[in-house]
Design a protein around this motif. Structure first.
Motif, PDB file in Angstrom:
ATOM      1  N   ILE A   1      18.740  21.204  27.649  1.00 35.19           N
ATOM      2  CA  ILE A   1      18.518  21.586  29.053  1.00 35.19           C
ATOM      3  C   ILE A   1      18.855  20.397  29.943  1.00 35.19           C
ATOM      4  N   SER A   2      19.595  20.666  30.998  1.00 33.63           N
ATOM      5  CA  SER A   2      19.901  19.636  31.979  1.00 33.63           C
ATOM      6  C   SER A   2      19.419  20.125  33.343  1.00 33.63           C
ATOM      7  N   VAL A   3      19.067  19.204  34.207  1.00 33.80           N
ATOM      8  CA  VAL A   3      18.598  19.566  35.544  1.00 33.80           C
ATOM      9  C   VAL A   3      19.494  18.906  36.586  1.00 33.80           C
ATOM     10  N   THR A   4      19.674  19.581  37.693  1.00 33.46           N
ATOM     11  CA  THR A   4      20.493  19.064  38.772  1.00 33.46           C
ATOM     12  C   THR A   4      19.705  18.043  39.581  1.00 33.46           C
ATOM     13  N   PRO A   5      20.264  16.849  39.796  1.00 29.81           N
ATOM     14  CA  PRO A   5      19.571  15.874  40.644  1.00 29.81           C
ATOM     15  C   PRO A   5      19.460  16.385  42.080  1.00 29.81           C
ATOM     16  N   VAL A   6      18.366  16.049  42.725  1.00 26.77           N
ATOM     17  CA  VAL A   6      18.204  16.404  44.132  1.00 26.77           C
ATOM     18  C   VAL A   6      18.824  15.291  44.977  1.00 26.77           C
TER      19      VAL A   6
ATOM     20  N   LEU B   1      16.438   8.970  42.749  1.00 26.24           N
ATOM     21  CA  LEU B   1      16.733   7.822  41.905  1.00 26.24           C
ATOM     22  C   LEU B   1      16.892   8.254  40.453  1.00 26.24           C
ATOM     23  N   LEU B   2      17.598   7.444  39.699  1.00 25.87           N
ATOM     24  CA  LEU B   2      17.845   7.742  38.297  1.00 25.87           C
ATOM     25  C   LEU B   2      16.550   7.923  37.521  1.00 25.87           C
ATOM     26  N   SER B   3      15.564   7.076  37.764  1.00 28.92           N
ATOM     27  CA  SER B   3      14.299   7.164  37.021  1.00 28.92           C
ATOM     28  C   SER B   3      13.582   8.489  37.276  1.00 28.92           C
ATOM     29  N   GLY B   4      13.609   8.968  38.501  1.00 28.82           N
ATOM     30  CA  GLY B   4      12.989  10.255  38.818  1.00 28.82           C
ATOM     31  C   GLY B   4      13.704  11.402  38.140  1.00 28.82           C
ATOM     32  N   TRP B   5      15.018  11.345  38.149  1.00 29.11           N
ATOM     33  CA  TRP B   5      15.808  12.387  37.507  1.00 29.11           C
ATOM     34  C   TRP B   5      15.598  12.373  35.997  1.00 29.11           C
TER      35      TRP B   5
ATOM     36  N   ALA C   1      13.489  14.666  31.097  1.00 32.53           N
ATOM     37  CA  ALA C   1      12.621  14.589  29.914  1.00 32.53           C
ATOM     38  C   ALA C   1      11.603  15.729  29.915  1.00 32.53           C
ATOM     39  N   ALA C   2      10.983  15.986  31.063  1.00 35.42           N
ATOM     40  CA  ALA C   2       9.990  17.065  31.149  1.00 35.42           C
ATOM     41  C   ALA C   2      10.621  18.420  30.832  1.00 35.42           C
ATOM     42  N   SER C   3      11.840  18.634  31.299  1.00 33.63           N
ATOM     43  CA  SER C   3      12.528  19.898  31.027  1.00 33.63           C
ATOM     44  C   SER C   3      12.829  20.079  29.551  1.00 33.63           C
ATOM     45  N   ASN C   4      12.999  18.950  28.850  1.00 35.03           N
ATOM     46  CA  ASN C   4      13.289  18.992  27.420  1.00 35.03           C
ATOM     47  C   ASN C   4      12.044  18.740  26.576  1.00 35.03           C
ATOM     48  N   HIS C   5      10.872  18.797  27.202  1.00 35.29           N
ATOM     49  CA  HIS C   5       9.577  18.699  26.520  1.00 35.29           C
ATOM     50  C   HIS C   5       9.416  17.402  25.724  1.00 35.29           C
ATOM     51  N   CYS C   6       9.719  16.266  26.390  1.00 33.96           N
ATOM     52  CA  CYS C   6       9.534  14.971  25.746  1.00 33.96           C
ATOM     53  C   CYS C   6       9.191  13.923  26.802  1.00 33.96           C
ATOM     54  N   GLU C   7       8.821  12.746  26.352  1.00 33.20           N
ATOM     55  CA  GLU C   7       8.546  11.622  27.242  1.00 33.20           C
ATOM     56  C   GLU C   7       9.862  10.914  27.568  1.00 33.20           C
TER      57      GLU C   7
END
Length: 115
Positions: free
Chosen positions: A28-33, A37-41, A46-52
Protein backbone atom coordinates in the motif's frame (compact mmCIF):
# COMPACT_ATOMS: atom_id res chain seq x y z
CA UNK A 1 -14.40 8.78 -0.87
CA UNK A 2 -10.70 9.47 -1.51
CA UNK A 3 -8.51 7.64 1.00
CA UNK A 4 -5.22 8.95 -0.40
CA UNK A 5 -4.19 5.55 -1.72
CA UNK A 6 -2.36 5.39 -5.02
CA UNK A 7 -2.42 2.61 -7.55
CA UNK A 8 0.63 0.36 -7.41
CA UNK A 9 1.35 0.97 -11.08
CA UNK A 10 2.90 4.44 -10.58
CA UNK A 11 6.30 2.78 -10.79
CA UNK A 12 7.29 -0.76 -11.55
CA UNK A 13 5.72 -3.24 -9.14
CA UNK A 14 8.75 -5.51 -9.43
CA UNK A 15 11.64 -5.70 -7.00
CA UNK A 16 14.86 -3.87 -7.84
CA UNK A 17 18.32 -4.30 -6.42
CA UNK A 18 19.90 -1.05 -5.25
CA UNK A 19 23.48 -1.27 -4.02
CA UNK A 20 23.16 -4.85 -2.86
CA UNK A 21 19.72 -4.53 -1.24
CA UNK A 22 16.64 -5.91 -2.96
CA UNK A 23 13.89 -3.31 -2.67
CA UNK A 24 10.33 -4.59 -2.96
CA UNK A 25 7.40 -2.19 -3.43
CA UNK A 26 5.11 -1.96 -0.42
CA UNK A 27 1.60 -3.38 -0.77
CA UNK A 28 0.00 0.00 0.00
CA UNK A 29 1.26 3.45 -0.88
CA UNK A 30 -0.23 6.79 0.15
CA UNK A 31 -0.20 10.09 -1.69
CA UNK A 32 1.76 12.84 0.07
CA UNK A 33 -0.25 15.92 0.98
CA UNK A 34 1.00 19.34 -0.15
CA UNK A 35 3.95 20.64 1.93
CA UNK A 36 4.23 17.37 3.87
CA UNK A 37 7.65 16.49 5.22
CA UNK A 38 9.22 13.15 4.42
CA UNK A 39 9.01 11.98 8.05
CA UNK A 40 5.26 12.63 8.19
CA UNK A 41 4.67 10.83 4.94
CA UNK A 42 6.81 7.88 6.06
CA UNK A 43 4.72 7.69 9.25
CA UNK A 44 1.50 7.55 7.24
CA UNK A 45 3.07 5.04 4.84
CA UNK A 46 4.09 2.80 7.74
CA UNK A 47 0.65 3.06 9.37
CA UNK A 48 -1.03 2.15 6.08
CA UNK A 49 1.16 -0.94 5.87
CA UNK A 50 0.53 -1.86 9.54
CA UNK A 51 4.09 -1.40 10.81
CA UNK A 52 6.29 1.05 12.70
CA UNK A 53 8.42 3.60 10.84
CA UNK A 54 11.64 1.99 12.11
CA UNK A 55 10.48 -1.38 10.75
CA UNK A 56 9.57 0.21 7.41
CA UNK A 57 13.01 1.81 7.10
CA UNK A 58 14.74 -1.44 8.05
CA UNK A 59 12.63 -3.31 5.48
CA UNK A 60 13.78 -1.04 2.67
CA UNK A 61 17.39 -1.04 3.84
CA UNK A 62 17.74 2.40 5.38
CA UNK A 63 19.80 2.66 8.55
CA UNK A 64 17.98 5.50 10.28
CA UNK A 65 16.81 5.31 13.88
CA UNK A 66 14.44 8.24 13.52
CA UNK A 67 12.57 9.20 10.37
CA UNK A 68 12.78 12.88 11.35
CA UNK A 69 16.53 12.78 10.70
CA UNK A 70 15.76 12.07 7.04
CA UNK A 71 14.01 15.46 6.79
CA UNK A 72 17.41 17.11 7.11
CA UNK A 73 19.82 14.57 5.61
CA UNK A 74 18.57 12.29 2.84
CA UNK A 75 21.14 10.82 0.47
CA UNK A 76 20.28 9.65 -3.03
CA UNK A 77 20.60 5.98 -2.07
CA UNK A 78 17.92 6.36 0.61
CA UNK A 79 15.72 8.43 -1.71
CA UNK A 80 15.98 5.74 -4.37
CA UNK A 81 15.10 2.95 -1.93
CA UNK A 82 12.10 4.89 -0.60
CA UNK A 83 11.00 5.65 -4.15
CA UNK A 84 10.99 1.96 -5.11
CA UNK A 85 9.10 0.95 -1.96
CA UNK A 86 6.47 3.70 -2.30
CA UNK A 87 6.41 3.82 -6.12
CA UNK A 88 7.29 7.51 -6.41
CA UNK A 89 10.05 9.34 -8.26
CA UNK A 90 13.30 9.74 -6.23
CA UNK A 91 13.39 13.47 -7.02
CA UNK A 92 9.91 13.83 -5.57
CA UNK A 93 10.97 11.98 -2.41
CA UNK A 94 13.99 14.30 -2.07
CA UNK A 95 11.77 17.35 -2.53
CA UNK A 96 9.97 16.49 0.72
CA UNK A 97 13.06 17.35 2.81
CA UNK A 98 14.49 20.59 4.12
CA UNK A 99 17.59 19.98 1.99
CA UNK A 100 15.49 20.72 -1.09
CA UNK A 101 15.23 24.38 -0.07
CA UNK A 102 16.76 26.66 -2.73
CA UNK A 103 20.03 28.32 -1.72
CA UNK A 104 18.51 31.82 -1.92
CA UNK A 105 15.85 30.80 0.62
CA UNK A 106 18.43 29.15 2.85
CA UNK A 107 20.34 32.44 3.05
CA UNK A 108 17.16 34.18 4.21
CA UNK A 109 16.38 31.54 6.84
CA UNK A 110 17.70 32.11 10.35
CA UNK A 111 20.17 29.40 11.28
CA UNK A 112 20.49 30.41 14.95
CA UNK A 113 19.38 33.23 17.23
CA UNK A 114 21.68 35.53 19.17
CA UNK A 115 19.87 37.02 22.12
Amino acid sequence: MDTGLVAPCKRSATAREIWGVTCIPLPISVTPVPDELLSGWLSRLAASNHCEVADLLAHIGIDAKYAAALDFDLDMLAADRISVAARFDPAFVSSMTFAAMPEAEMRLTVQRHRW
